[in-house]
Scaffold this motif. Structure first.
Motif, short mmCIF file in Angstrom:
data_model
loop_
_atom_site.label_atom_id
_atom_site.label_comp_id
_atom_site.label_asym_id
_atom_site.label_seq_id
_atom_site.Cartn_x
_atom_site.Cartn_y
_atom_site.Cartn_z
N THR A 1 24.14 -38.59 21.68
CA THR A 1 25.46 -39.12 20.98
C THR A 1 25.35 -38.55 19.42
OG1 THR A 1 24.37 -41.24 20.22
CG2 THR A 1 25.53 -41.14 22.40
N GLN B 1 26.36 -34.92 19.72
CA GLN B 1 27.68 -34.81 20.23
C GLN B 1 28.63 -35.12 18.93
OE1 GLN B 1 28.80 -34.54 23.01
NE2 GLN B 1 31.01 -34.48 22.58
N ASN B 2 28.12 -36.23 17.97
CA ASN B 2 29.04 -36.50 17.02
C ASN B 2 28.47 -35.84 15.60
OD1 ASN B 2 30.49 -38.11 18.66
ND2 ASN B 2 28.87 -39.74 18.44
N LYS C 1 26.57 -30.83 14.31
CA LYS C 1 27.11 -31.05 15.64
C LYS C 1 26.88 -29.86 16.28
CE LYS C 1 31.56 -32.73 17.28
NZ LYS C 1 33.32 -32.94 16.96
N LYS D 1 26.99 -29.63 20.79
CA LYS D 1 27.62 -30.10 22.08
C LYS D 1 26.63 -29.54 23.14
CE LYS D 1 32.52 -30.91 21.16
NZ LYS D 1 33.85 -30.52 21.60
N ALA E 1 23.79 -31.75 23.02
CA ALA E 1 24.11 -33.13 23.32
C ALA E 1 23.91 -33.23 24.75
CB ALA E 1 25.37 -33.54 22.82
N PHE E 2 24.56 -32.21 25.47
CA PHE E 2 24.53 -32.23 26.89
C PHE E 2 23.29 -32.24 27.52
CE2 PHE E 2 24.72 -29.93 30.93
CZ PHE E 2 25.71 -30.43 31.56
N ASN F 1 27.44 -41.14 31.78
CA ASN F 1 27.90 -40.34 30.45
C ASN F 1 28.07 -38.94 31.47
OD1 ASN F 1 27.54 -37.98 28.59
ND2 ASN F 1 27.90 -39.69 27.29
N ARG G 1 31.52 -36.42 32.29
CA ARG G 1 31.37 -35.14 31.63
C ARG G 1 32.04 -34.22 32.85
NH1 ARG G 1 29.41 -33.73 26.91
NH2 ARG G 1 28.78 -35.37 25.59
N ASP H 1 34.00 -31.94 30.23
CA ASP H 1 33.41 -32.04 29.14
C ASP H 1 32.42 -31.25 28.83
OD1 ASP H 1 35.76 -33.36 28.45
OD2 ASP H 1 34.80 -35.52 28.34
N ASP H 2 32.36 -30.17 28.16
CA ASP H 2 31.31 -29.38 27.50
C ASP H 2 30.37 -28.88 29.12
OD1 ASP H 2 31.79 -29.93 24.90
OD2 ASP H 2 30.54 -31.69 25.20
#
Length: 730
Positions: free
Chosen positions: A472, A475-476, A482, A484, A487-488, A505, A509, A514-515
């Protein structure tokens, strides 16, 4: 005053195989030699016991009244030598005669009689005086003993300086025991300046004469590098010499050497054997270690009962480690019946001696009421003691105590302080906790960079929750750039380790792309894993997947099962879905009553769709008694939460007076709320209101605008109205 002629006799001058060729005087003088080991001394004693020459000794004494002969006769009666039975009273009288003639050895022997109360009243003062007379004549045994008396304050005032002086005199004469004691003085600075080099030298002199305690002390010097270079092989060599003489402390240390492979090859069997030898002599630390070996099966078969017995022996001698281990046995029921009260008592004994692990356990017992009444203040105090000694687990719990105010006043700064100490020792839970504290500014200023740093430390150690949180952060872009992709990766790591939150999560995705590429099969698998861990949202999604066959074979019954699991955990969306299943008979038999019950549960949790459907049930009387007022109440709740179709129905209720009084203005208000959200039915009805002036001022322009919006949203009636309007204008 007689000279001590015995002192010139050396063990190597004796032919030990032919002792019978020596006269009694020579043998008794020889057995007093400071250089004679126990084995040789026993051979001489056995030889003297076989002789019958007391008559000759008595004749010699009568002829010369010789103090040395008197002392020897005393020794014969004291030990049962030379054809006489042991008689301590007669021995005492002969020692007294010789001592009164100022014979040093007899003075020493008389001191022994008073010291031990042998055929006289025990009198430490008199013992001290006779030892002193003998010592002042240069008798090394007496000098060493006098050193002991001064050191311990026996029969005199304690005086370490004088003890040192007398030890030194005896040591310089080659008396091994005194050399060892002199080494201890130099080692600890008793009666002299501390000097590890001199301590080492004297220990070595004594050890080379075979003194077992000195050999042990010399081994210690080599272990710690005191007065010499640290040398594991020398440590082992001298320790073994001492142990083989039966010195319990050395046997214990030798066990350590074999256990750790220090100065020798690691050998748990030999370690076990030496611990056992030491333990059987009552050495508490060895008893504890022997218990540990039995407990874990080191060098022997696992035997929890034996472990328990040895822990108990050691614990009863006050060994803190053993007391802790005994507490563990009672707590787990290892080798004994499980007994939390006994566990509590032994943890307490160990804790009071300062053992950090015991203090932690004692704090836990007070906190949970194991073997005692719950006492959070006591729990806090013992946890604090343990934490202050660096116990990581205690520091962790102490941080939580301060955070929650358990057993202490709530103090977020202290929570941060102790959490940081545990985190710095590698406690992953505390690293994650510290990340949260910095992230939220609890006990400190908000610090996203530090929050990220501690979360990353925990995640890299494999903490699954930290891995999820780190995802997270990336991700943010919280406390970091940042990213992604990262994050993944961290979400995936956490999910693979079984973190249900991360699995959910990843499900979302893959479900939404998402990503990553959209993949319903992967979404289904991730969702299933999270659902099996009891995650209600995952159970709900999995139920929908099974119902629709998305990412799996369609199976309404299995879908119903998962929805019911989620609904049972008060998950409102699942309760709504379950209600719909009972309404339509999806995966179950159709049952309007159960449908109504589950819709009610969801509605009470604030779910607007459930509130809306519940209102329809009250309007129709399906699964419940028809009730327009309750229908109106639930429609109003859904409408107030912004549900456009509920707002439209509520407007109808006000228009028709269903469950309420008719109210054109409120009808208009609720139609407008729904219409603004794009609900085409409300837009059409709102246009009618503006056209007719029902509940509002008549406004043909606004009516036209809302007819147009409704038509654009697919309302056929609005479209027809617009067509008619065009035709009229033509």
């Amino acid at each position: 005053m007689k000279t001590n002629s015995y002192s010139n006799i050396k063990p190597e001058d004796l032919d030990m195989e032919h002792l019978e060729k020596y006269d009694v005087l020579t043998l008794i003088r020889a057995r007093r030699s400071v250089l004679l080991n126990d084995s040789l001394r026993k051979q001489i004693d056995n030889n003297l016991k076989e002789r019958n020459c007391i008559k000759d000794l008595l004749e010699l004494e009568q002829a010369e009244h010789d103090a040395e002969i008197q002392n020897i006769i005393g020794l014969c009666y004291s030990n049962g030598f030379c054809g006489v039975q042991e008689d301590k009273k007669i021995a005492f009288d002969w020692f007294k005669k010789s001592a009164d003639q100022e014979y040093a050895i007899a003075q020493y022997n008389l001191g022994n009689s008073y010291s031990n109360g042998i055929d006289c009243e025990k009198d430490e003062r008199k013992a001290f005086e006779w030892y002193k007379m003998s010592a002042e004549q240069g008798y090394s045994y007496a000098q060493a003993t006098l050193g002991d008396y001064y050191y311990h304050g026996i029969g005199c005032k304690k005086d370490e300086n004088k003890a040192f002086v007398w030890y030194k005199k005896a040591a310089e004469q080659g008396y091994a025991s005194a050399q060892n004691n002199l080494g201890k003085c130099y080692k600890n600075g008793y009666g002299c300046e501390k000097d590890e080099n001199k301590a080492f030298d004297w220990f070595k002199k004594s050890a080379e004469q075979g003194n077992s305690e000195a050999q042990f002390n010399l081994a210690g010097c080599y272990f710690f590098g005191r007065g010499c270079k640290s040398d594991g092989y020398e440590e082992f060599k001298w320790c073994k010499k001492s142990a083989e003489q039966g010195f319990a402390s050395a046997q214990f240390l030798l066990g350590n050497c074999y256990s750790e492979g220090r100065g020798c090859e690691k050998d748990e069997k030999k370690a076990f054997e030496w611990y056992k030898k030491s333990a059987e002599q009552g050495y508490a630390s060895a008893q504890n270690n022997l218990g540990t070996f039995y407990y874990n099966g080191y060098g022997c078969e696992v035997d929890k009962k034996q472990a328990f017995e040895w822990f108990k022996k050691s614990a009863e001698q006050g060994d803190a480690e053993a007391q802790f281990n005994l507490g563990v046995c009672y707590n787990e029921g290892d080798g004994c019946d499980k007994d939390e009260k006994e566990a509590f008592e032994w943890f307490k004994k160990s804790a009071e001696q300062g053992k950090a692990e015991a203090q932690f356990n004692l704090g836990t017992f007070y906190y949970k009421g194991y073997g005692c009444e719950v006492d959070k203040k006591q729990a806090f105090e013992w946890l604090r003691k343990s934490a202050e000694q660096g116990n990581r687990d205690a520091q962790h719990i102490l941080a939580l105590c301060y955070l929650q105010g358990n057993g202490c006043e709530k103090d977020e700064k202290q929570a941060l302080k102790w959490g940081k100490k545990a985190a710095e020792q590698g406690d992953t839970d505390c690293q994650t906790l510290l990340s949260s504290l910095y992230s939220l500014g609890i006990g400190c200023k908000e610090d996203k960079t530090n929050a990220f740093k501690w979360c990353k430390k925990s995640a890299e150690q494999g903490d699954t929750m930290a891995q999820y949180l780190l995802g997270t952060f990336y991700q943010n872009g919280t406390g970091c750039e940042k990213d992604k992709k990262k994050a993944f990766e961290w979400f995936m790591k956490s999910a693979k380790q079984g973190n249900a939150e991360a699995q959910l999560n990843m499900c979302l995705r893959y479900m939404n792309g998402d990503d990553c590429e959209k993949d319903d099969k992967k979404a289904f698998e991730c969702c299933r894993k999270a659902a099996e861990q009891g995650k209600p949202k995952a159970q709900y999604i999995l139920g929908l997947y099974c119902m629709t066959g998305r990412g799996c074979e369609q199976d309404e019954r299995q879908g119903f099962v998962w929805l019911r699991k989620a609904a049972g955990q008060e998950y409102e969306n699942a309760q709504l879905a379950l209600g719909i299943c009972y309404e339509n008979g999806n995966g179950c038999e159709k049952d309007e009553k159960k449908a109504f019950e589950w819709l009610m549960k969801s509605a009470e949790h604030g779910n607007t769709e459930a509130q809306f459907k519940l209102a329809l049930h009250y309007l129709s009387g399906d699964g419940c008694k028809k009730d327009e007022k309750k229908a109106f109440e639930w429609i109003k709740k859904a409408a107030e939460q912004g549900k456009p179709n509920a707002q439209t129905v509520l407007a109808c209720c006000y228009a028709l007076g269903i469950g309420c009084e008719q109210d054109a203005q409120k009808t208009f208000v609720w139609l407008r709320k729904s219409a603004v959200q794009g609900y085409e039915t409300a837009q059409y009805s709102l246009a009618l209101c503006y056209e007719t002036g029902d509940g509002c001022e008549k406004d043909e322009k606004k009516a036209f605008e809302w007819y147009k919006k409704a038509s654009e949203n697919g309302n056929e009636e609005a479209t027809q109205w617009l067509k008619n309007r065009v035709m009229q204008q033509k």
